[in-house]
Design a protein around this motif. Structure first.
Motif, PDB file in Angstrom:
ATOM      1  N   UNK A 147       0.821  -1.219   0.000  1.00  0.00           N
ATOM      2  CA  UNK A 147       0.000   0.000   0.000  1.00  0.00           C
ATOM      3  C   UNK A 147       0.853   1.266   0.000  1.00  0.00           C
ATOM      4  N   UNK A 148       2.005   1.257   0.622  1.00  0.00           N
ATOM      5  CA  UNK A 148       2.748   2.516   0.788  1.00  0.00           C
ATOM      6  C   UNK A 148       3.950   2.649  -0.149  1.00  0.00           C
ATOM      7  N   UNK A 149       4.257   1.622  -0.937  1.00  0.00           N
ATOM      8  CA  UNK A 149       5.416   1.714  -1.834  1.00  0.00           C
ATOM      9  C   UNK A 149       5.017   2.449  -3.119  1.00  0.00           C
ATOM     10  N   UNK A 150       5.770   3.453  -3.453  1.00  0.00           N
ATOM     11  CA  UNK A 150       5.523   4.207  -4.695  1.00  0.00           C
ATOM     12  C   UNK A 150       6.767   5.040  -4.978  1.00  0.00           C
ATOM     13  N   UNK A 151       6.871   5.609  -6.181  1.00  0.00           N
ATOM     14  CA  UNK A 151       8.061   6.416  -6.491  1.00  0.00           C
ATOM     15  C   UNK A 151       8.251   7.537  -5.470  1.00  0.00           C
ATOM     16  N   UNK A 152       9.491   7.760  -5.097  1.00  0.00           N
ATOM     17  CA  UNK A 152       9.813   8.853  -4.177  1.00  0.00           C
ATOM     18  C   UNK A 152       9.881   8.427  -2.726  1.00  0.00           C
ATOM     19  N   UNK A 153       9.286   7.274  -2.396  1.00  0.00           N
ATOM     20  CA  UNK A 153       9.308   6.799  -1.003  1.00  0.00           C
ATOM     21  C   UNK A 153      10.587   5.989  -0.784  1.00  0.00           C
ATOM     22  N   UNK A 154      11.227   6.236   0.353  1.00  0.00           N
ATOM     23  CA  UNK A 154      12.438   5.450   0.664  1.00  0.00           C
ATOM     24  C   UNK A 154      12.020   4.055   1.119  1.00  0.00           C
ATOM     25  N   UNK A 155      12.671   3.021   0.586  1.00  0.00           N
ATOM     26  CA  UNK A 155      12.290   1.670   1.005  1.00  0.00           C
ATOM     27  C   UNK A 155      12.702   1.427   2.460  1.00  0.00           C
ATOM     28  N   UNK A 156      13.668   2.181   2.927  1.00  0.00           N
ATOM     29  CA  UNK A 156      14.025   2.146   4.353  1.00  0.00           C
ATOM     30  C   UNK A 156      12.809   2.547   5.198  1.00  0.00           C
ATOM     31  N   UNK A 157      12.071   3.570   4.727  1.00  0.00           N
ATOM     32  CA  UNK A 157      10.887   4.015   5.478  1.00  0.00           C
ATOM     33  C   UNK A 157       9.770   2.977   5.405  1.00  0.00           C
ATOM     34  N   UNK A 158       9.663   2.285   4.262  1.00  0.00           N
ATOM     35  CA  UNK A 158       8.657   1.218   4.154  1.00  0.00           C
ATOM     36  C   UNK A 158       9.015   0.108   5.153  1.00  0.00           C
ATOM     37  N   UNK A 159      10.302  -0.253   5.171  1.00  0.00           N
ATOM     38  CA  UNK A 159      10.778  -1.277   6.116  1.00  0.00           C
ATOM     39  C   UNK A 159      10.428  -0.871   7.550  1.00  0.00           C
ATOM     40  N   UNK A 160      10.746   0.383   7.912  1.00  0.00           N
ATOM     41  CA  UNK A 160      10.512   0.835   9.293  1.00  0.00           C
ATOM     42  C   UNK A 160       9.026   0.884   9.621  1.00  0.00           C
ATOM     43  N   UNK A 161       8.228   1.270   8.638  1.00  0.00           N
ATOM     44  CA  UNK A 161       6.787   1.325   8.860  1.00  0.00           C
ATOM     45  C   UNK A 161       6.235  -0.079   9.124  1.00  0.00           C
ATOM     46  N   UNK A 162       6.758  -1.051   8.377  1.00  0.00           N
ATOM     47  CA  UNK A 162       6.371  -2.452   8.595  1.00  0.00           C
ATOM     48  C   UNK A 162       6.821  -2.907   9.993  1.00  0.00           C
ATOM     49  N   UNK A 163       8.021  -2.515  10.394  1.00  0.00           N
ATOM     50  CA  UNK A 163       8.519  -2.913  11.730  1.00  0.00           C
ATOM     51  C   UNK A 163       7.623  -2.352  12.830  1.00  0.00           C
ATOM     52  N   UNK A 164       7.167  -1.108  12.641  1.00  0.00           N
ATOM     53  CA  UNK A 164       6.290  -0.503  13.658  1.00  0.00           C
ATOM     54  C   UNK A 164       4.944  -1.227  13.727  1.00  0.00           C
ATOM     55  N   UNK A 165       4.394  -1.524  12.548  1.00  0.00           N
ATOM     56  CA  UNK A 165       3.112  -2.227  12.511  1.00  0.00           C
ATOM     57  C   UNK A 165       3.242  -3.605  13.177  1.00  0.00           C
TER      58      UNK A 165
END
Ligand code: GLY
Ligand code: MN
Ligand code: MN
Length: 467
Positions: free
Chosen positions: A292-310
């Motif tokens: 849901x949150x992966x798209x151009x311009x988003x850092x995959x590090x932030x996607x990883x961290x968001x998943x870790x928080x969830x």
């Protein structure tokens, strides 16, 4: 092989990006087993060589003299004895012309090319080698000891190749879709045959056979194990047992060597227990969240961290974690359950271009240095996503008895972990769900027309058809 124009264009772009000197792209050699004529280990061409020179034969080297705009395919033609045993193959001159290369030469010419370039004070660019036979060749050609070759490799060439191979073209995406279709057959076959009484090796062998039947081979050694908590658990002769989970992480390579990489975790009995479901559904939610949150311009590090928080939030609800979610993730407490990164680039290599060094492939000035913390230090992709990137989305939750004991003994992250409850999960195993995401102009999508079932009800319904 793609059309020759593709390779011509790629080499033209490479010349422009590297700018000067002589580029040598080492193709791979055969890797015999036990004696020289036993070609037991399958030949796999080097991916960067394939990307620019397209030819799948062993014993080739591509040379691009940037300063003189001269391209040469180097290799020895086979002799009559080889023809007797293996059949005829195209001459090196023909192979050169098939990919739009004007010149060919025998292997003995390569040393002269390198010597002459160096005598003229020109750079000889080569990529970091990863095979010892290539290292010996490079030592003979350039006089650099193997232990120094990775650091002596050309940074300009490395970065040019990474730039070009990172965003996949429509033609490459078609290949990746083909690999995904084979991956679908592999994983659904596993779901069909997983049952109590069957060995892990049987399932692994059947799955590998599909990769060999529809493509060239698997994209990495198949992971199939009831010990899903072992990250790279090879199939053993262990018999599948009702009540346990089996983790299947496998993929295929197409004839053009584009990969798939998927993971599914399934109940051996065909039905998850409630305890398994509690954990499984968290992994599903994390997997969907990354999509849901992966798209151009988003850092995959932030996607990883968001998943870790969830994941931490949900593990708190189960009582396995505690305390403030942000503080727990900052301390790396979630790595008790997720000791790896969310994903990696994928393309012609399943961990795409990892041989060129992950810190340059998956990270850039903005995202280096990568966080040196257990778990996140294994993240292979952290930089901003761009259209055409293909990355894996592979969250997992594992209960690793040795890690539980280790952290309990040292008190590491004790304020965020319920060790008493963790103790009761030591027989659980591990769960991972993995799919490959293509970043599109305004979002992303999974590769693969047919989705390998992964929501728990879909997995159970699929498996029920085969028991
Ligand atoms: N199979 C290794 C990985 O998923 O990265
Ligand atoms: Mn995988
Ligand atoms: Mn993967």
């Amino acid at each position: 092989m793609f059309s020759k124009d593709i390779y011509i264009q790629r080499r033209d772009t490479l010349k422009r990006l590297v700018g000067e000197g002589v580029i040598i792209l080492m193709g791979n050699n055969e890797s015999p087993c036990n004696y020289p004529n036993n070609g037991y280990y399958p030949f796999r061409q080097d991916s960067s060589f394939l990307y620019y020179f397209g030819q799948q034969r062993d014993g080739l080297v591509g040379v691009i003299d940037v300063d003189n705009n001269r391209e040469t395919l180097i290799g020895n033609d086979i002799d009559i004895e080889d023809i007797v045993w293996y059949g005829s193959v195209d001459s090196v001159a023909d192979m050169a012309s098939q990919v739009g290369v004007a010149n060919s030469a025998p292997m003995s010419a390569l040393k002269d090319i390198c010597d002459q370039a160096r005598a003229q004070g020109r750079t000889v660019h080569f990529l970091p080698p990863y095979r010892h036979d290539t290292m010996i060749q490079l030592m003979d050609l350039l006089g650099i000891h193997p232990s120094k070759q990775r650091e002596a490799a050309s940074h300009a060439l490395r970065m040019a190749v990474i730039t070009m191979r990172s965003a996949k073209t429509p033609l490459e995406i078609e290949e990746l879709e083909r690999a995904a279709a084979i991956g679908y057959r592999m994983h659904t076959t596993a779901m069909q045959i997983v049952k109590p009484g069957v060995t892990e090796k049987f399932v692994g062998g059947q799955v590998d056979g599909i990769a060999h039947s529809y493509g060239t081979q698997t994209s990495f050694p198949t992971i199939f194990s009831q010990h899903g908590e072992i990250m790279h658990g090879n199939p053993s002769m262990a018999v599948l047992e009702a009540g346990r989970l089996a983790l299947c992480d496998c993929g295929a390579e197409t004839m053009e060597h584009y990969c798939s990489d998927n993971t599914r975790t399934m109940p051996v009995s065909g039905k998850f227990t409630q305890r398994q479901l509690d954990i499984y559904n968290i992994v599903v939610e994390c997997h969907d969240h990354a999509l849901q949150i992966s798209r151009p311009g988003v850092k995959y590090m932030d996607v990883h961290m968001s998943v870790c928080r969830l994941m931490t939030e949900r593990l708190k609800e189960l009582g396995l974690m505690r305390g403030d979610v942000d503080e727990a993730v900052a301390a790396g407490a979630h790595a008790m359950f997720l000791p790896h990164g969310l994903g990696h680039m994928m393309g012609m290599d399943v961990h795409d271009m990892e041989g060129l060094d992950q810190i340059y492939v998956g990270f850039d000035e903005e995202t280096r240095p990568r966080l040196d913390q257990f778990g996140t230090n294994c993240l292979r992709m952290g930089r901003r996503l761009e259209e055409g990137f293909v990355v894996t989305d592979e969250p997992g939750i594992y209960f690793i008895p040795a890690l539980i004991d280790d952290w309990r003994a040292s008190g590491h992250c004790a304020e965020f972990l319920n060790f008493d409850l963790l103790e009761t999960y030591k027989d659980f195993g591990g769960i991972r769900i993995e799919d490959d995401i293509l970043i599109t102009a305004d979002g992303c999508r999974f590769l693969g027309k047919d989705r390998i079932p992964y929501h728990a009800a879909d997995v159970e319904a699929y498996m029920a058809q085969y028991r």
